[in-house]
Design a protein around this motif. Structure first.
Motif, short mmCIF file in Angstrom:
data_model
loop_
_atom_site.label_atom_id
_atom_site.label_comp_id
_atom_site.label_asym_id
_atom_site.label_seq_id
_atom_site.Cartn_x
_atom_site.Cartn_y
_atom_site.Cartn_z
N ALA A 9 0.86 -1.18 0.00
CA ALA A 9 0.00 0.00 0.00
C ALA A 9 0.90 1.23 0.00
O ALA A 9 1.38 1.66 1.04
N THR A 10 1.15 1.77 -1.18
CA THR A 10 2.05 2.92 -1.30
C THR A 10 1.36 4.15 -1.87
O THR A 10 1.92 5.24 -1.80
N LYS A 11 0.19 3.98 -2.42
CA LYS A 11 -0.48 5.09 -3.09
C LYS A 11 -0.68 6.28 -2.16
O LYS A 11 -0.45 7.43 -2.54
N HIS A 12 -1.10 6.02 -0.91
CA HIS A 12 -1.36 7.11 0.03
C HIS A 12 -0.08 7.87 0.39
O HIS A 12 -0.13 9.02 0.80
N LEU A 13 1.07 7.24 0.22
CA LEU A 13 2.35 7.90 0.50
C LEU A 13 2.81 8.78 -0.66
O LEU A 13 3.66 9.64 -0.48
N LEU A 14 2.23 8.54 -1.84
CA LEU A 14 2.65 9.24 -3.06
C LEU A 14 1.48 9.93 -3.75
O LEU A 14 1.42 9.98 -4.97
N LEU A 15 0.56 10.47 -2.97
CA LEU A 15 -0.67 11.04 -3.54
C LEU A 15 -0.45 12.09 -4.63
O LEU A 15 -1.13 12.04 -5.66
N PRO A 16 0.46 13.06 -4.47
CA PRO A 16 0.63 14.05 -5.55
C PRO A 16 1.01 13.40 -6.89
O PRO A 16 0.56 13.84 -7.94
N ALA A 21 0.38 10.11 -7.70
CA ALA A 21 -0.74 9.27 -8.12
C ALA A 21 -1.84 10.11 -8.75
O ALA A 21 -2.43 9.72 -9.76
N LYS A 22 -2.10 11.29 -8.18
CA LYS A 22 -3.13 12.18 -8.72
C LYS A 22 -2.72 12.74 -10.09
O LYS A 22 -3.56 12.92 -10.96
N ALA A 23 -1.44 13.02 -10.26
CA ALA A 23 -0.96 13.55 -11.54
C ALA A 23 -1.12 12.51 -12.64
O ALA A 23 -1.39 12.84 -13.78
N GLY A 24 -0.96 11.25 -12.28
CA GLY A 24 -1.10 10.17 -13.27
C GLY A 24 0.21 9.86 -13.96
O GLY A 24 1.07 10.72 -14.11
N LEU A 25 0.32 8.65 -14.39
CA LEU A 25 1.54 8.15 -15.00
C LEU A 25 1.92 8.92 -16.27
O LEU A 25 3.09 9.17 -16.53
#
Length: 146
Positions: A79-86, A88-92
């Motif tokens: 579960a790493t998404k919550h640690l990298l929210l900016p 993840a929100k920007a998108g790949l």
């Protein structure tokens, strides 16, 4: 006239190299022995996080490896998404990956390209822990909002 040329399956055609129980595992292990595994550090500056992948295969597409970090994987307990929210929100599609080999760049400038190509890891074995200042792969900040 008999069988003519080009008829039949030939000596090895249609036969699988690995048979029996565990054939797929043997095939995967054989393939794994033929590829280089890279120690890759992912630096996420905005979040002040560094993730280390100690076995990234040379055949892996970096975008796919980054995508795994930006998504949660409950089956693997990641579960790493919550640690990298900016990020993840920007998108790949809006992120860029920068590869850094600062030690080799230093050697190339001072001693030349041939010496730099034969330079190993900055300190000791490539599996050893490196300081946070050493960069293997760096994920930059997401693009600024318009």
């Amino acid at each position: 006239k008999g069988k003519g040329k080009g008829k039949g399956k030939g000596k090895m055609k249609g036969k699988e190299k690995y048979k029996g129980k565990g054939a797929k595992i043997a095939a995967v292990e054989a393939e794994a022995n033929l590829t280089i595994k890279w120690r890759t550090e992912w630096h996420f500056g905005i979040c002040d996080r560094i993730f280390v992948d100690k076995g990234l295969p040379e055949t892996e597409i970096l975008g796919a490896a980054l995508k795994r970090l930006l998504e949660n994987d409950a089956l693997r307990g990641r579960a790493t998404k919550h640690l990298l929210l900016p990020y993840a929100k920007a998108g790949l599609d809006d992120l860029e990956i920068f590869l850094g080999q600062s030690r080799r760049a230093e050697v190339a400038l001072t001693c030349g390209m041939v010496v730099a190509c034969n330079t190993g890891p900055a300190r000791g074995d490539s599996d050893s822990d490196l300081d946070e200042d050493d960069h293997a792969a760096e994920a930059p900040a997401p693009p600024a909002a318009p």
